[in-house]
Design a protein around this motif. Structure first.
Motif, PDB file in Angstrom:
ATOM      1  N   LEU A 260     -33.112 -10.973   6.556  1.00  0.00           N
ATOM      2  CA  LEU A 260     -35.079 -11.372   6.926  1.00  0.00           C
ATOM      3  C   LEU A 260     -35.880 -11.655   5.896  1.00  0.00           C
ATOM      4  N   ILE A 261     -35.322 -12.680   4.449  1.00  0.00           N
ATOM      5  CA  ILE A 261     -36.033 -12.424   3.081  1.00  0.00           C
ATOM      6  C   ILE A 261     -36.268 -14.232   3.128  1.00  0.00           C
ATOM      7  N   ASN A 263     -35.144 -16.167   6.137  1.00  0.00           N
ATOM      8  CA  ASN A 263     -36.104 -16.374   7.646  1.00  0.00           C
ATOM      9  C   ASN A 263     -37.338 -15.603   7.043  1.00  0.00           C
ATOM     10  N   ALA A 264     -38.062 -14.978   6.748  1.00  0.00           N
ATOM     11  CA  ALA A 264     -39.494 -15.050   6.018  1.00  0.00           C
ATOM     12  C   ALA A 264     -40.081 -16.611   5.049  1.00  0.00           C
ATOM     13  N   THR A 267     -40.094 -19.053   7.748  1.00  0.00           N
ATOM     14  CA  THR A 267     -41.902 -19.757   8.586  1.00  0.00           C
ATOM     15  C   THR A 267     -42.536 -19.288   8.251  1.00  0.00           C
ATOM     16  N   ASP A 269     -43.595 -17.497   6.532  1.00  0.00           N
ATOM     17  CA  ASP A 269     -44.778 -15.622   6.782  1.00  0.00           C
ATOM     18  C   ASP A 269     -44.790 -15.116   5.253  1.00  0.00           C
ATOM     19  N   SER A 270     -45.830 -15.072   5.135  1.00  0.00           N
ATOM     20  CA  SER A 270     -46.078 -14.685   3.668  1.00  0.00           C
ATOM     21  C   SER A 270     -46.494 -12.903   3.657  1.00  0.00           C
ATOM     22  N   ALA A 272     -44.730 -11.309   5.552  1.00  0.00           N
ATOM     23  CA  ALA A 272     -43.082 -10.370   5.799  1.00  0.00           C
ATOM     24  C   ALA A 272     -42.771 -10.531   4.944  1.00  0.00           C
ATOM     25  N   LEU A 273     -43.219 -11.609   3.738  1.00  0.00           N
ATOM     26  CA  LEU A 273     -42.230 -11.646   2.724  1.00  0.00           C
ATOM     27  C   LEU A 273     -42.932 -10.244   2.058  1.00  0.00           C
TER      28      LEU A 273
END
Length: 289
Positions: A260-261, A263-264, A267, A269-270, A272-273
């Motif tokens: 998950l980390i 992939n964030a 991408t 993806d701030s 999500a982090l």
């Protein structure tokens, strides 16, 4: 929890295996006022050190002399060695005595022990949740147990008074909390709280670039995360393999979260982090309550 039965200070206690864990048991018991403490170890030098430090009254390289008078026997050995010791000494245990252990796996271990245990002996299976990376009696200390957690995994044949006895003794040694759970649940939890962290620490250290002077650039985070990578390869390989399925499940769950980390980051993806960081912060704070 109020102990129902207080152990007798004059009882005879024998510790089998005087490494860092067994030595720490001996020191904690001495501080609690128990002085009829004996040791069994295959290393005469270890026995001599323990006696010189007055943490045991006498030491033996086998149990044939002391076991017939021992009220409590504490095993601080690798799981397979406990089984072998009982097989080799099964006729020497005192009738009505209590045995206990400090092993980090329980399901297979309990089954193996019960196959060879004399009927007159009560084995209270336990696991002190404390230890040190270093090996040997030179690194033993009673402080390692102060405020630590202790797990008991009772079985149907255990006598209530003996379980109460063990809880009283454990608290006298300075442990902070005792929990009774099943062997299955123990192995599931320990796979996550103990074995997985060791696997992560080993993997982190081994993932470093060979030859890089990493030590010049480490801070508290790296040192704290990798402290347990200084690992007893004989003991921990046995623990990992004897708890294979629960540990593999824990490793997979960890890998899922790491993905998950990853992939964030891939991408950008701030959000999500931040969500993952907030979640971990809240869950970590709960551990101290």
């Amino acid at each position: 929890m109020i102990p129902i039965k207080t152990p007798n200070k004059d009882m005879t206690i024998t510790i089998v295996g005087l490494g860092v864990i067994g030595g720490s048991f001996a020191m904690s018991l001495q501080e609690a006022g128990y002085h009829n403490i004996y040791g069994i170890d295959i290393d005469q030098n270890t026995l001599d050190k323990a006696k010189a430090q007055r943490i045991i009254k006498e030491g033996y390289t086998d149990g044939k002399t002391i076991l017939p008078t021992s009220d409590l026997v504490i095993f601080s050995l690798y799981p397979r060695l406990v089984h072998d010791f009982i097989v080799n000494h099964r006729t020497f245990f005192k009738d009505g005595s209590i045995l206990t252990d400090a092993t980090g796996v329980k399901k297979f271990f309990i089954a193996d022990i019960m196959e060879v245990l004399p009927n007159s002996i009560d084995f209270i299976f336990g696991h002190p949740m404390a230890g040190r990376e270093k090996r040997g009696i030179d690194f033993a200390s009673s402080s390692v147990y102060k405020g630590a957690n202790y797990i008991l995994t009772p079985i149907p044949s255990n006598k209530k008074e003996n379980l109460d006895f063990m809880e009283s003794l454990i608290m006298e040694m300075g442990f902070g909390r005792i929990t009774r759970i099943s062997a299955d649940y123990h192995d599931e939890l320990i796979a996550f709280t103990s074995q997985l962290p060791h696997a992560i620490a080993v993997s982190l250290v081994n993932s470093d670039v060979e030859g890089r002077e990493t030590g010049k650039f480490t801070g508290d985070s790296y040192r704290e995360l990798t402290r347990i990578a200084n690992i007893n390869e004989d003991l921990w390989s046995e623990l990992f393999l004897e708890n294979k399925e629960p540990l593999l499940k824990s490793i997979q769950q960890f890998e899922d979260q790491l993905d998950l980390i990853k992939n964030a980051i891939k991408t950008d993806d701030s959000a999500a982090l931040k969500e993952l960081f907030i979640k971990s912060t809240k869950r970590r704070e709960q551990l101290d309550k």
